[in-house]
Design an enzyme around this catalytic site. Structure first.
Site, short mmCIF file in Angstrom:
data_model
loop_
_atom_site.label_atom_id
_atom_site.label_comp_id
_atom_site.label_asym_id
_atom_site.label_seq_id
_atom_site.Cartn_x
_atom_site.Cartn_y
_atom_site.Cartn_z
CB THR A 1 39.88 37.96 38.22
OG1 THR A 1 40.39 37.21 39.32
CG2 THR A 1 40.07 39.44 38.50
CG ASN B 1 36.14 41.97 39.79
OD1 ASN B 1 35.98 42.79 40.69
ND2 ASN B 1 37.14 41.12 39.77
NE ARG C 1 35.10 38.41 40.56
CZ ARG C 1 36.15 37.96 41.23
NH1 ARG C 1 36.65 36.77 40.95
NH2 ARG C 1 36.70 38.68 42.17
NE ARG D 1 40.45 32.01 44.73
CZ ARG D 1 40.86 33.26 44.49
NH1 ARG D 1 40.56 34.22 45.33
NH2 ARG D 1 41.56 33.53 43.42
CE1 TYR E 1 41.76 44.65 46.19
CE2 TYR E 1 40.63 46.73 46.56
CZ TYR E 1 40.60 45.39 46.24
OH TYR E 1 39.40 44.77 45.96
CD GLU F 1 41.75 39.86 51.83
OE1 GLU F 1 42.55 40.05 50.91
OE2 GLU F 1 40.69 39.19 51.68
CG HIS G 1 38.29 41.03 47.48
ND1 HIS G 1 39.48 40.80 46.85
CD2 HIS G 1 38.48 40.69 48.79
CE1 HIS G 1 40.37 40.36 47.74
NE2 HIS G 1 39.78 40.28 48.92
CE LYS H 1 36.33 43.77 43.92
NZ LYS H 1 37.39 43.72 42.88
CG PHE I 1 45.26 46.90 38.01
CD1 PHE I 1 44.83 46.67 39.30
CD2 PHE I 1 46.02 45.92 37.38
CE1 PHE I 1 45.15 45.50 39.97
CE2 PHE I 1 46.34 44.73 38.05
CZ PHE I 1 45.91 44.54 39.35
P1 CMP Z 1 40.19 41.69 43.65
O1 CMP Z 1 39.95 40.26 43.99
O2 CMP Z 1 39.41 42.69 44.41
O3 CMP Z 1 41.75 41.99 43.83
C1 CMP Z 1 42.45 42.91 43.02
C2 CMP Z 1 41.58 43.51 41.98
O4 CMP Z 1 42.26 44.19 40.97
C3 CMP Z 1 40.83 42.42 41.26
O5 CMP Z 1 39.86 41.89 42.11
C4 CMP Z 1 40.32 43.16 40.03
O6 CMP Z 1 39.05 43.71 40.22
C5 CMP Z 1 41.34 44.27 39.89
N1 CMP Z 1 42.06 44.11 38.64
C6 CMP Z 1 42.79 43.07 38.26
N2 CMP Z 1 43.30 43.28 37.03
C7 CMP Z 1 42.85 44.49 36.64
C8 CMP Z 1 43.02 45.26 35.48
N3 CMP Z 1 43.75 44.82 34.45
N4 CMP Z 1 42.42 46.47 35.44
C9 CMP Z 1 41.69 46.93 36.47
N5 CMP Z 1 41.50 46.23 37.61
C10 CMP Z 1 42.06 45.03 37.68
#
Ligand code: CMP
Length: 139
Positions: A92, A113, A103, A86, A50, A127, A116, A10, A58
């Site tokens: 996450t 983070n 992470r 994972r 997404y 994807e 993905h 990312k 968010f």
């Molecule tokens: P990802 O696996 O890319 O899929 C959805 C993303 O939403 C997740 O990783 C996080 O980076 C993001 N995400 C999840 N919860 C929050 C949050 N509370 N605020 C901002 N981003 C979020």
């Protein structure tokens, strides 16, 4: 079984020059990079990718973040690649991520983070197809 999964390095990570260190974590875990490219998403592409999160509070922040800098999209292949990836990524929220995970070491927040990864075989297939043609997957 041998699986393929989809990964994104990312914007927070590409910006801090962490691409190589993250790829090393994948390779050390036995995941093979069978496709890789650095791209910058448009807002429409981020919103489509997404789309499943479009009702979340968010969503706008997530899409704006994902277009803020280049990303590296990859296909990782290996034994139980989805679960293995994972595991290597960690939780996450970096505050919950185990020691040694990407992470834990690199992520800045739940949004920024660093990586993905697909969560299931169906999403992995979707994807991968979103970003790559069959010709770009070189096992
Ligand atoms: P990802 O696996 O890319 O899929 C959805 C993303 O939403 C997740 O990783 C996080 O980076 C993001 N995400 C999840 N919860 C929050 C949050 N509370 N605020 C901002 N981003 C979020």
């Amino acid at each position: 079984a041998i699986q393929r999964t989809f990964s994104i390095i990312k914007p927070d990570a590409t910006k801090r020059n962490l691409t190589g260190q993250i790829v090393a974590k994948f390779e050390e875990a036995g995941l093979r990079i069978v496709a890789s490219k650095r791209i910058q998403l448009t807002l429409a592409q981020a919103q489509q990718f997404y789309g499943v999160h479009s009702e979340r509070p968010f969503f706008d922040e997530l899409c704006e973040f994902m277009i803020s800098e280049p990303i590296v999209v990859q296909v990782l292949e290996g034994e139980d690649a989805i679960a293995k990836n994972r595991e290597v990524m960690g939780a996450t929220n970096p505050a919950d991520a185990a020691d040694g995970t990407i992470r834990k070491e690199f992520a800045l927040s739940i949004g920024e983070n660093s990586v993905h990864g697909s969560d299931a075989p169906e999403t992995a297939a979707e994807e991968i197809a979103f970003f790559f043609s069959g010709l770009e997957l070189v096992g």
